[in-house]
Design an enzyme around this catalytic site. Structure first.
Site, PDB file in Angstrom:
ATOM      1  N   HIS A 108     131.508 -60.492  96.019  1.00  0.00           N
ATOM      2  CA  HIS A 108     132.130 -61.519  95.178  1.00  0.00           C
ATOM      3  C   HIS A 108     133.378 -62.143  95.815  1.00  0.00           C
ATOM      4  O   HIS A 108     133.778 -63.245  95.450  1.00  0.00           O
ATOM      5  CB  HIS A 108     132.516 -60.874  93.849  1.00  0.00           C
ATOM      6  N   SER A 131     133.522 -68.326  90.838  1.00  0.00           N
ATOM      7  CA  SER A 131     133.577 -67.384  89.714  1.00  0.00           C
ATOM      8  C   SER A 131     133.968 -68.102  88.420  1.00  0.00           C
ATOM      9  O   SER A 131     133.241 -68.998  87.983  1.00  0.00           O
ATOM     10  CB  SER A 131     134.536 -66.251  90.093  1.00  0.00           C
ATOM     11  N   ASP A 138     127.071 -59.029  94.722  1.00  0.00           N
ATOM     12  CA  ASP A 138     127.554 -59.241  93.359  1.00  0.00           C
ATOM     13  C   ASP A 138     126.767 -58.290  92.456  1.00  0.00           C
ATOM     14  O   ASP A 138     125.739 -57.731  92.867  1.00  0.00           O
ATOM     15  CB  ASP A 138     127.293 -60.702  92.924  1.00  0.00           C
TER      16      ASP A 138
HETATM   17  N1  LIG Z   1     139.254 -57.882  87.594  1.00  0.00           N
HETATM   18  C1  LIG Z   1     138.236 -58.414  88.453  1.00  0.00           C
HETATM   19  C2  LIG Z   1     138.832 -59.472  89.351  1.00  0.00           C
HETATM   20  C3  LIG Z   1     137.996 -60.707  89.375  1.00  0.00           C
HETATM   21  O1  LIG Z   1     137.008 -60.761  88.701  1.00  0.00           O
HETATM   22  C4  LIG Z   1     138.359 -61.853  90.238  1.00  0.00           C
HETATM   23  C5  LIG Z   1     139.451 -61.758  91.083  1.00  0.00           C
HETATM   24  C6  LIG Z   1     139.769 -62.804  91.939  1.00  0.00           C
HETATM   25  C7  LIG Z   1     138.989 -63.943  91.956  1.00  0.00           C
HETATM   26  C8  LIG Z   1     137.895 -64.054  91.100  1.00  0.00           C
HETATM   27  C9  LIG Z   1     137.577 -63.005  90.232  1.00  0.00           C
HETATM   28  N2  LIG Z   1     136.492 -63.097  89.385  1.00  0.00           N
HETATM   29  C10 LIG Z   1     136.162 -64.151  88.583  1.00  0.00           C
HETATM   30  O2  LIG Z   1     136.800 -65.151  88.353  1.00  0.00           O
HETATM   31  C11 LIG Z   1     137.564 -57.314  89.248  1.00  0.00           C
HETATM   32  O3  LIG Z   1     137.751 -56.143  88.952  1.00  0.00           O
HETATM   33  O4  LIG Z   1     136.810 -57.599  90.159  1.00  0.00           O
END
Ligand SMILES: N[C@@H](CC(=O)c1ccccc1NC=O)C(=O)O
Length: 290
Positions: free
Chosen positions: A265, A148, A233
């Site tokens: 994801h 991510s 995703d």
């Molecule tokens: N606030 C995000 C959280 C999120 O994107 C996320 C959480 C843990 C590990 C990676 C993530 N996404 C990108 O870095 C959500 O609602 O999915």
């Protein structure tokens, strides 16, 4: 797209089909990654908090069985540059150690304590450190894995021409980018960047978006890209990976893209703790040079 739609596209937990609410997806994710990291800390040798810079968070954990010669896998956690630490991110360790590898899990500062651009600088410093360590300990290969926001950070470091000097790249390098974001122009307008906590503006948003950079300087190096994105995703996340894969292709690089069925994801990386999961199998296959 309306701003509500855009917010949804950039909320990965909304798209998971495993739980009733996004809240539960995230709770489950944090539980799994913390527990698995704790287990690995107990089970394996780990040099903790090795410093790659002067700042408090410029540190890494090195998990190993044999330190000399074994392949190195570097892991860069996600969390939209504002969540998580290395102490919750060592969940890929077990299958890699059991197959003869070493794993380095990076820490870095989080926004808004620092700007996103400063995190990229930190990761560059960390990757430099890792290549030195790889050289000194005769690692047979180096693999960089990012999830991510971590995939964005890996791609950001590689977009810079000076990466060529970092590594006397006579060993194979593989780059695994999992459910990453490579174009921040829309993300910048979403709640991910509320109060501009990432410090993105008109002048730096393209600089901070790997898709706007030419990767041609990597062509002469022995480097392969593996892009993964989860079937569950969001459409925008899948598009981000497709676009970046095509971009790397047009820069003349070796790249593969795979949309991992059933996963979302979060379990796309939670599953890295299982030795039969396709992404960890590929990492092992690439890391161990025969
Ligand atoms: N606030 C995000 C959280 C999120 O994107 C996320 C959480 C843990 C590990 C990676 C993530 N996404 C990108 O870095 C959500 O609602 O999915």
């Amino acid at each position: 797209m309306s701003s509500e739609e855009l917010d949804k596209e950039y909320s990965p937990s909304y798209w998971s089909k495993r739980f009733k609410t996004g809240e539960e997806v995230l709770q489950n994710h944090f539980k799994i990654v913390e527990e698995e990291t704790q287990r690995n800390l107990k089970r394996y040798n780990c040099k903790r908090n090795i410093r790659y810079g002067d700042r408090e968070m410029e540190r890494m954990d090195i998990y190993f069985n044999t330190e000399q010669g074994s392949p190195i896998v570097v892991y860069i956690h996600g969390g939209y540059w504002q969540e998580l630490t290395k102490d919750q991110s060592a969940y890929c360790v077990s299958p890699l150690i059991e197959n003869g590898g070493r794993v380095i899990v990076l820490d870095y500062d989080l926004c808004p304590n620092v700007k996103l651009e400063e995190i990229v600088q930190q990761i560059r410093k960390a990757i430099k450190f890792v290549f030195k360590y790889a050289e000194n300990s005769n690692a047979q290969s180096v693999s960089i894995v990012g999830h991510s926001a971590g995939a964005h950070l890996a791609a950001s470091v590689l977009q810079e021409e000076e990466i060529q000097d970092i590594s006397n790249l006579d060993r194979p390098v593989s780059v695994f980018l999992i459910s990453g974001v490579y174009d921040l122009t829309d993300l910048r307008k979403t709640t991910v960047n509320r109060n501009n906590l990432l410090s993105l503006d008109d002048t730096n948003v393209k600089k901070c978006s790997p898709i706007f950079h030419d990767y041609g300087h990597l062509k002469s190096l022995n480097i392969r890209f593996y892009l993964y994105v989860a079937e569950n995703d969001s459409r925008v996340f899948i598009k981000q990976s497709e676009n970046f894969h095509n971009h790397l292709l047009s820069s003349g690089l070796q790249t593969e893209l795979r949309i991992v069925p059933v996963c979302d994801h979060f379990d796309i990386v939670e599953n890295l703790r299982h030795s039969d999961f396709e992404i960890i199998r590929k990492i092992i296959e690439q890391a161990v040079v025969i």
